[in-house]
Design a protein around this motif. Structure first.
Motif, PDB file in Angstrom:
ATOM      1  N   ALA A   1       5.435  -6.241   2.965  1.00  0.00           N
ATOM      2  CA  ALA A   1       4.238  -6.136   2.075  1.00  0.00           C
ATOM      3  C   ALA A   1       3.370  -5.279   3.124  1.00  0.00           C
ATOM      4  CB  ALA A   1       3.566  -7.346   1.952  1.00  0.00           C
ATOM      5  N   ALA A   2       3.505  -5.468   4.370  1.00  0.00           N
ATOM      6  CA  ALA A   2       2.932  -4.885   5.451  1.00  0.00           C
ATOM      7  C   ALA A   2       3.119  -3.267   5.140  1.00  0.00           C
ATOM      8  CB  ALA A   2       2.960  -5.432   6.800  1.00  0.00           C
ATOM      9  N   THR A   3       4.399  -3.173   5.175  1.00  0.00           N
ATOM     10  CA  THR A   3       5.222  -1.786   5.119  1.00  0.00           C
ATOM     11  C   THR A   3       4.360  -0.921   3.801  1.00  0.00           C
ATOM     12  OG1 THR A   3       7.290  -2.249   5.892  1.00  0.00           O
ATOM     13  CG2 THR A   3       6.943  -0.071   4.772  1.00  0.00           C
ATOM     14  N   SER A   4       4.217  -1.542   2.649  1.00  0.00           N
ATOM     15  CA  SER A   4       3.876  -0.920   1.505  1.00  0.00           C
ATOM     16  C   SER A   4       2.253  -0.770   1.646  1.00  0.00           C
ATOM     17  CB  SER A   4       3.862  -2.219   0.467  1.00  0.00           C
ATOM     18  OG  SER A   4       3.383  -1.493  -0.852  1.00  0.00           O
ATOM     19  N   ALA A   5       1.711  -1.583   2.383  1.00  0.00           N
ATOM     20  CA  ALA A   5       0.083  -1.377   2.504  1.00  0.00           C
ATOM     21  C   ALA A   5      -0.057  -0.294   3.526  1.00  0.00           C
ATOM     22  CB  ALA A   5      -0.567  -2.740   3.247  1.00  0.00           C
ATOM     23  N   ALA A   6       0.785  -0.193   4.551  1.00  0.00           N
ATOM     24  CA  ALA A   6       0.600   1.036   5.619  1.00  0.00           C
ATOM     25  C   ALA A   6       1.095   2.411   4.842  1.00  0.00           C
ATOM     26  CB  ALA A   6       1.679   0.874   6.819  1.00  0.00           C
ATOM     27  N   LEU A   7       1.963   2.328   4.014  1.00  0.00           N
ATOM     28  CA  LEU A   7       2.371   3.508   3.264  1.00  0.00           C
ATOM     29  C   LEU A   7       1.256   3.919   2.324  1.00  0.00           C
ATOM     30  CD1 LEU A   7       4.536   5.339   2.972  1.00  0.00           C
ATOM     31  CD2 LEU A   7       5.762   4.058   1.343  1.00  0.00           C
ATOM     32  N   SER A   8       0.544   2.864   1.670  1.00  0.00           N
ATOM     33  CA  SER A   8      -0.521   3.149   0.959  1.00  0.00           C
ATOM     34  C   SER A   8      -1.655   3.694   1.683  1.00  0.00           C
ATOM     35  CB  SER A   8      -1.165   1.845   0.166  1.00  0.00           C
ATOM     36  OG  SER A   8      -2.174   2.101  -0.587  1.00  0.00           O
ATOM     37  N   ASP A   9      -1.881   3.450   2.756  1.00  0.00           N
ATOM     38  CA  ASP A   9      -3.035   3.773   3.477  1.00  0.00           C
ATOM     39  C   ASP A   9      -2.938   5.329   3.982  1.00  0.00           C
ATOM     40  OD1 ASP A   9      -4.304   1.559   3.412  1.00  0.00           O
ATOM     41  OD2 ASP A   9      -3.620   0.742   5.173  1.00  0.00           O
ATOM     42  N   LEU A  10      -1.479   5.457   4.486  1.00  0.00           N
ATOM     43  CA  LEU A  10      -1.222   6.750   4.976  1.00  0.00           C
ATOM     44  C   LEU A  10      -1.273   8.000   3.874  1.00  0.00           C
ATOM     45  CD1 LEU A  10       1.649   5.953   7.446  1.00  0.00           C
ATOM     46  CD2 LEU A  10      -0.726   6.582   7.983  1.00  0.00           C
ATOM     47  N   SER A  11      -0.871   7.513   2.625  1.00  0.00           N
ATOM     48  CA  SER A  11      -0.543   8.505   1.529  1.00  0.00           C
ATOM     49  C   SER A  11      -1.838   8.649   0.791  1.00  0.00           C
ATOM     50  CB  SER A  11       0.486   8.044   0.597  1.00  0.00           C
ATOM     51  OG  SER A  11       0.173   7.034   0.224  1.00  0.00           O
ATOM     52  N   ALA A  12      -2.935   7.492   0.651  1.00  0.00           N
ATOM     53  CA  ALA A  12      -3.855   7.229  -0.371  1.00  0.00           C
ATOM     54  C   ALA A  12      -3.541   7.289  -1.861  1.00  0.00           C
ATOM     55  CB  ALA A  12      -4.773   8.563  -0.008  1.00  0.00           C
ATOM     56  N   CYS A  13      -2.035   6.742  -1.654  1.00  0.00           N
ATOM     57  CA  CYS A  13      -1.566   6.182  -3.243  1.00  0.00           C
ATOM     58  C   CYS A  13      -1.324   4.820  -3.193  1.00  0.00           C
ATOM     59  CB  CYS A  13      -0.599   7.071  -3.438  1.00  0.00           C
ATOM     60  SG  CYS A  13      -0.492   8.857  -3.365  1.00  0.00           S
ATOM     61  N   ALA A  14      -0.889   4.094  -4.329  1.00  0.00           N
ATOM     62  CA  ALA A  14      -0.277   2.867  -4.323  1.00  0.00           C
ATOM     63  C   ALA A  14       1.134   2.716  -3.674  1.00  0.00           C
ATOM     64  CB  ALA A  14      -0.313   2.447  -5.603  1.00  0.00           C
TER      65      ALA A  14
ATOM     66  N   ILE B   1      19.807  -1.767  -0.455  1.00  0.00           N
ATOM     67  CA  ILE B   1      19.327  -3.011  -0.634  1.00  0.00           C
ATOM     68  C   ILE B   1      17.682  -2.877  -1.447  1.00  0.00           C
ATOM     69  CG2 ILE B   1      20.751  -4.098   1.059  1.00  0.00           C
ATOM     70  CD1 ILE B   1      18.437  -3.731   3.037  1.00  0.00           C
ATOM     71  N   GLY B   2      17.349  -1.958  -1.499  1.00  0.00           N
ATOM     72  CA  GLY B   2      15.992  -1.943  -2.098  1.00  0.00           C
ATOM     73  C   GLY B   2      15.561  -0.279  -2.228  1.00  0.00           C
ATOM     74  N   VAL B   3      14.229  -0.382  -2.802  1.00  0.00           N
ATOM     75  CA  VAL B   3      13.680   0.842  -2.725  1.00  0.00           C
ATOM     76  C   VAL B   3      12.032   0.955  -2.339  1.00  0.00           C
ATOM     77  CG1 VAL B   3      12.945   2.806  -4.484  1.00  0.00           C
ATOM     78  CG2 VAL B   3      14.970   1.624  -4.836  1.00  0.00           C
ATOM     79  N   VAL B   4      11.688   1.918  -1.834  1.00  0.00           N
ATOM     80  CA  VAL B   4      10.235   2.121  -1.166  1.00  0.00           C
ATOM     81  C   VAL B   4       9.672   3.430  -1.681  1.00  0.00           C
ATOM     82  CG1 VAL B   4      10.885   2.983   0.870  1.00  0.00           C
ATOM     83  CG2 VAL B   4       8.619   2.094   0.671  1.00  0.00           C
ATOM     84  N   GLY B   5       8.311   3.641  -2.132  1.00  0.00           N
ATOM     85  CA  GLY B   5       7.912   4.724  -2.524  1.00  0.00           C
ATOM     86  C   GLY B   5       6.234   4.546  -2.537  1.00  0.00           C
ATOM     87  N   VAL B   6       5.837   5.701  -3.432  1.00  0.00           N
ATOM     88  CA  VAL B   6       4.260   5.715  -3.597  1.00  0.00           C
ATOM     89  C   VAL B   6       4.220   6.282  -5.028  1.00  0.00           C
ATOM     90  CG1 VAL B   6       3.685   6.248  -1.134  1.00  0.00           C
ATOM     91  CG2 VAL B   6       4.157   7.993  -2.807  1.00  0.00           C
ATOM     92  N   ILE B   7       3.002   6.005  -5.631  1.00  0.00           N
ATOM     93  CA  ILE B   7       2.643   6.136  -6.849  1.00  0.00           C
ATOM     94  C   ILE B   7       1.290   6.692  -6.965  1.00  0.00           C
ATOM     95  CG2 ILE B   7       2.331   5.296  -9.462  1.00  0.00           C
ATOM     96  CD1 ILE B   7       4.405   3.277  -8.694  1.00  0.00           C
ATOM     97  N   GLY B   8       1.181   7.784  -7.614  1.00  0.00           N
ATOM     98  CA  GLY B   8      -0.248   8.476  -7.607  1.00  0.00           C
ATOM     99  C   GLY B   8      -0.270   9.628  -8.601  1.00  0.00           C
TER     100      GLY B   8
ATOM    101  N   THR C   1      10.172   6.235   6.009  1.00  0.00           N
ATOM    102  CA  THR C   1       9.860   4.663   5.680  1.00  0.00           C
ATOM    103  C   THR C   1      11.286   4.222   5.358  1.00  0.00           C
ATOM    104  OG1 THR C   1       7.499   5.176   5.143  1.00  0.00           O
ATOM    105  CG2 THR C   1       8.424   3.027   4.631  1.00  0.00           C
ATOM    106  N   ALA C   2      11.844   4.692   4.586  1.00  0.00           N
ATOM    107  CA  ALA C   2      13.039   4.026   3.805  1.00  0.00           C
ATOM    108  C   ALA C   2      14.213   3.850   5.094  1.00  0.00           C
ATOM    109  CB  ALA C   2      13.737   4.817   2.733  1.00  0.00           C
ATOM    110  N   GLN C   3      14.193   5.137   6.049  1.00  0.00           N
ATOM    111  CA  GLN C   3      14.994   4.815   7.057  1.00  0.00           C
ATOM    112  C   GLN C   3      14.639   3.684   7.903  1.00  0.00           C
ATOM    113  OE1 GLN C   3      16.082   8.825   8.950  1.00  0.00           O
ATOM    114  NE2 GLN C   3      15.788   9.815   7.085  1.00  0.00           N
ATOM    115  N   SER C   4      13.488   3.534   8.193  1.00  0.00           N
ATOM    116  CA  SER C   4      13.132   2.430   9.325  1.00  0.00           C
ATOM    117  C   SER C   4      13.352   1.298   8.507  1.00  0.00           C
ATOM    118  CB  SER C   4      11.381   2.648   9.645  1.00  0.00           C
ATOM    119  OG  SER C   4      11.197   3.924   9.989  1.00  0.00           O
ATOM    120  N   LEU C   5      12.863   0.817   7.320  1.00  0.00           N
ATOM    121  CA  LEU C   5      13.203  -0.165   6.650  1.00  0.00           C
ATOM    122  C   LEU C   5      14.590  -0.681   6.619  1.00  0.00           C
ATOM    123  CD1 LEU C   5      11.096  -0.107   3.074  1.00  0.00           C
ATOM    124  CD2 LEU C   5      10.991  -2.038   4.923  1.00  0.00           C
TER     125      LEU C   5
END
Length: 350
Positions: A117-130, A318-325, A341-345
Motif C-alpha cells: 500500500a505504501a509503494t502504491s501511494a508513493a508511486l501515485s505521488d511521484l507520477s500524479a496518477c493513481a 508474483i504480482g503487478v505494479v503500475g499507474v493509471i491516468g 518499482t517492479a524490480q524493487s518490489l
C-alpha cells in the motif's frame, strides 16, 4: 486503424510529429502551427507556419493527429501515441530522489500489504496518477488464532499471520457452549495448527478428528472448524488489488472533462476488472502500456495504464505494479519508474 511504422514518415514529418506529441504531453493542450514554428526555429527546423500546417494535415490524414474543433492546434490520437511510445520515445531513468522514495515505501514496517500500500501511494505521488499494486494471491500462514467472546452466539475470530498481518472476522456459533470452549479452541489452533496455511490447517483438523487423535470435545472441535472456515470461505474473494491516489486524477485539466474523470473513477471502483486487466501484464517480459481504447475497461474514460510484473527471487511472477491516468501521461518518465518499482518490489517481497 493500424499504426504505420515510424520509418515511413519523412524526417520533417517525424520531427513535427514528435514536437506535437511532446508539447501535448507536457501541457495537455493541442499544439498550434505558430508554436511549432517557434519550437522548430530554436531547434534548427526553419519552416513557416504554412509549411507546418501542410505537414500537420498529412499527419492527420494518416490518423496520427486529431484536430479538435475548439482549437487550431493538433493533438495525438491513440494511434499516434502508440507510434510515439513504440518508435520515438526516449526514456528518462528515475532520479535518485524518486528511487529513494520508492525504496523507503518498501521498508514500511508491518505485513506485506502495508508495504504494498505504501509503494502504491508513493508511486501515485511521484507520477500524479493513481498507483496500483496487485497483491500476490497467497493464503496467509497461521501464527495464532484467538476467539474472543462478543455475546451470546457471537465471537470475534482474530487471525495473526506469520507475516505480521492481523485480520478479524465475526463468528457465529450455537448457544449453550461449555465455559472455556472458545479458549480451548483458540489454544488448540495456535498449538497444533500454527505454521500452516488455512487449507492445510483445515485438512489437518479433519485428519485429527477422523483418527481420534484430537483431544477436543465436540463443541470445541466445532469451534475450531468454524474459526478456520470463516477465512477459507472467502479465500477466493480476498482483495488482490491496492489502489491509491485517485484524487490525483482530479487535476486542473481534468476539470474540463468531468464525464471522462467520473467514468475513470467508476472503473477504478470495479477492482476485479482492474485486476483482470493487470493480469494481462503478468505474462509480459517487461513493462506493458495500454493506451485508451486498447483496453476495454478504460475505453470510455480514454485512460492509459502502465504496468509491470514483479518477480520473486526464482523469477516467478508474483504480482503487478503500475499507474493509471489520462492518455497524456509522461510515458518517457513513468515507464522506467514503474519498471524500477517492479524490480524493487521483487527484491523485497520475493
Amino acid at each position: 486503424m493500424q499504426s504505420l511504422p515510424i520509418t515511413e514518415l519523412t524526417a520533417r514529418a517525424r520531427e513535427i510529429f514528435r514536437m506535437v506529441v511532446e508539447g501535448y504531453l507536457h501541457s495537455g493542450q493541442p499544439v498550434g502551427s505558430k508554436a511549432l514554428a517557434m519550437l522548430g526555429a530554436s531547434g534548427g527546423l526553419n519552416l513557416s507556419p504554412a509549411s507546418i500546417r501542410s505537414v500537420l494535415s498529412d499527419l492527420e490524414s494518416l490518423g496520427l493527429l486529431s484536430h479538435p474543433h475548439t482549437s487550431a492546434g493538433r493533438m495525438p490520437t491513440e494511434i499516434g501515441l502508440r507510434l510515439f511510445v513504440d518508435g520515438m520515445m526516449q526514456v528518462a531513468e528515475p532520479t535518485a530522489e524518486e528511487r529513494a522514495a520508492i525504496e523507503r515505501s518498501l521498508s514500511a514496517p508491518g505485513p506485506v500489504e502495508a508495504a504494498l500500500a505504501a509503494t502504491s501511494a508513493a508511486l501515485s505521488d511521484l507520477s500524479a496518477c493513481a498507483g496500483v499494486v496487485m497483491v500476490p494471491r497467497r493464503e496467509p500462514i497461521l501464527s495464532q488464532l484467538s476467539l474472543v467472546p462478543l455475546g451470546p452466539g457471537r465471537a470475534l475470530a482474530v487471525l495473526v499471520g506469520q507475516d505480521g498481518g492481523v485480520e478479524n472476522r465475526l463468528l457465529q456459533f450455537p448457544l449453550g457452549l461449555p465455559a472455556g470452549a472458545l479458549e480451548e479452541a483458540s489454544n488448540y489452533i495456535t498449538a497444533h495448527l500454527a505454521g500452516r496455511t488455512l487449507a492445510e490447517a483445515a485438512r489437518a483438523m479433519q485428519a485429527d478428528l477422523a483418527s481420534g487423535r484430537s483431544a477436543l470435545d465436540a463443541a470445541s472441535a466445532d469451534l475450531v472448524q468454524r474459526g478456520l472456515a470463516v477465512w477459507s470461505e472467502d479465500a477466493e474473494r480476498r482483495p488482490v488489488l491496492i489502489v491509491r491516489g485517485q484524487a490525483n486524477l482530479l487535476d486542473e485539466a481534468a476539470l474540463s472533462d468531468l464525464d471522462r474523470v467520473r467514468s475513470l473513477l467508476d472503473d477504478l471502483e470495479n477492482k476485479q476488472s482492474v485486476a483482470d486487466l493487470l493480469d494481462i501484464a503478468r505474462e509480459a517480459d517487461a513493462t506493458r502500456i495500454f493506451i485508451g481504447s486498447e483496453n476495454r475497461l478504460f475505453a470510455l474514460s480514454g485512460s492509459s495504464v502502465i504496468a509491470s510484473p514483479y518477480r520473486d527471487r526464482e523469477g516467478r511472477v508474483i504480482g503487478v505494479v503500475g499507474v493509471i491516468g489520462p492518455t497524456r501521461l509522461n510515458y518517457a518518465r513513468l515507464v522506467p519508474m514503474v519498471d524500477f518499482t517492479a524490480q524493487s518490489l521483487g527484491k523485497v517481497i520475493g
